[in-house]
Write an enzyme that holds these catalytic residues in place. Sequence first.
Site, PDB file in Angstrom:
ATOM      1  N   GLU A   1     -25.431  13.849  -2.380  1.00 28.95           N
ATOM      2  CA  GLU A   1     -24.432  14.043  -2.067  1.00 28.95           C
ATOM      3  C   GLU A   1     -23.841  15.433  -3.443  1.00 28.95           C
ATOM      4  O   GLU A   1     -22.936  15.867  -2.955  1.00 28.95           O
ATOM      5  CB  GLU A   1     -23.854  12.732  -2.773  1.00 28.95           C
TER       6      GLU A   1
ATOM      7  N   ARG B   1       1.316  -1.393   0.335  1.00 27.95           N
ATOM      8  CA  ARG B   1       0.125   0.047   0.389  1.00 27.95           C
ATOM      9  C   ARG B   1       0.796   1.687   0.180  1.00 27.95           C
ATOM     10  O   ARG B   1       0.767   2.123  -1.047  1.00 27.95           O
ATOM     11  CB  ARG B   1      -0.970  -0.664   1.055  1.00 27.95           C
TER      12      ARG B   1
ATOM     13  N   THR C   1      -8.978  11.925   7.946  1.00 28.38           N
ATOM     14  CA  THR C   1      -8.396  11.894   9.373  1.00 28.38           C
ATOM     15  C   THR C   1      -8.124  10.051   9.269  1.00 28.38           C
ATOM     16  O   THR C   1      -8.723   9.020   8.547  1.00 28.38           O
ATOM     17  CB  THR C   1      -8.800  11.812  11.169  1.00 28.38           C
TER      18      THR C   1
ATOM     19  N   HIS D   1     -19.267  10.678   1.961  1.00 27.26           N
ATOM     20  CA  HIS D   1     -19.419   9.239   2.898  1.00 27.26           C
ATOM     21  C   HIS D   1     -20.865   8.852   2.679  1.00 27.26           C
ATOM     22  O   HIS D   1     -21.800   9.945   3.235  1.00 27.26           O
ATOM     23  CB  HIS D   1     -18.746   8.929   4.025  1.00 27.26           C
TER      24      HIS D   1
HETATM   25  C1  GRF Z   1     -21.437   6.748  -4.955  1.00 25.26           C
HETATM   26  O1  GRF Z   1     -21.615   5.656  -4.571  1.00 25.26           O
HETATM   27  C2  GRF Z   1     -21.239   7.733  -3.653  1.00 25.26           C
HETATM   28  O2  GRF Z   1     -22.346   7.756  -2.737  1.00 25.26           O
HETATM   29  C3  GRF Z   1     -19.973   7.422  -2.955  1.00 25.26           C
HETATM   30  O3  GRF Z   1     -18.722   6.854  -4.119  1.00 25.26           O
HETATM   31  C4  GRF Z   1     -20.066   6.347  -4.831  1.00 25.26           C
HETATM   32  C5  GRF Z   1     -19.891   7.102  -6.284  1.00 25.26           C
HETATM   33  O4  GRF Z   1     -19.510   8.466  -6.800  1.00 25.26           O
HETATM   34  N1  GRF Z   1     -19.553   8.760  -1.835  1.00 25.26           N
HETATM   35  P1  GRF Z   1     -19.093   9.179  -7.886  1.00 25.26           P
HETATM   36  O5  GRF Z   1     -20.444   8.623  -9.364  1.00 25.26           O
HETATM   37  O6  GRF Z   1     -18.087   8.388  -8.219  1.00 25.26           O
HETATM   38  O7  GRF Z   1     -18.922  10.028  -7.961  1.00 25.26           O
END
Ligand code: GRF
Length: 194
Positions: A173, A64, A140, A108
């Site tokens: 979102e 990683r 964090t 999230h």
């Molecule tokens: C979605 O499941 C969203 O809830 C999470 O990331 C995933 C893809 O989002 N934040 P995006 O369309 O690639 O921005």
Amino acid sequence: KRVAILLSGGGSNMMTLVDSMTGDHPARPCFVGSNDPNAGGLAKAAAQGIPTGAVDHKPFGKDRGAFEDALRALIDAHAPDIVCLAGFMRVLTADFVQAYEGRMLNIHPSLLPKYKGLHTHARALEAGDAEAGCTVHEVTPLLDDGPILGQARVAVEAGDTPDTLAQRVLTQEHRLYPAVLRRFASGDRTPVIL
Ligand code: GRF
């Protein structure tokens, strides 16, 4: 302010962030990166004229640290002030997080602190929650754990599946993240509650 955005998939959150950074907005996108060279969001960003790049995490296997060193080199070549994780699906080590301490955000798809980790919508439905939603937080070292910078709530509806709930949350979102970024980029950390 220069904003780097990291994604792993289609980049709908990245696109709404990019579209929001216009006019008197204090920030502009400087880089869009991914752990997947084939991520659909990279092509969308490139079409907007934004520098893009990717480090495929798969060849690094369990190392990683080496993957993150390569990704950090790519990010830092564009000198971001803020890093936004937007549908970025790799867990980051404390070293990586500390390199961007206080200036890395993540969205999230749950009402944190509930449902850290994956499968958030299925878990909310399983629990019979009346509400679900999304959270933007400072990143964090602990997964999905940093100070909350914004939240948006949706009602869980009868007959919801993880997919129907995910779609309803994703719509929020796309409202929440731009609102949080604008406030954060202007130095205001008051949480955005939608
Ligand atoms: C979605 O499941 C969203 O809830 C999470 O990331 C995933 C893809 O989002 N934040 P995006 O369309 O690639 O921005």
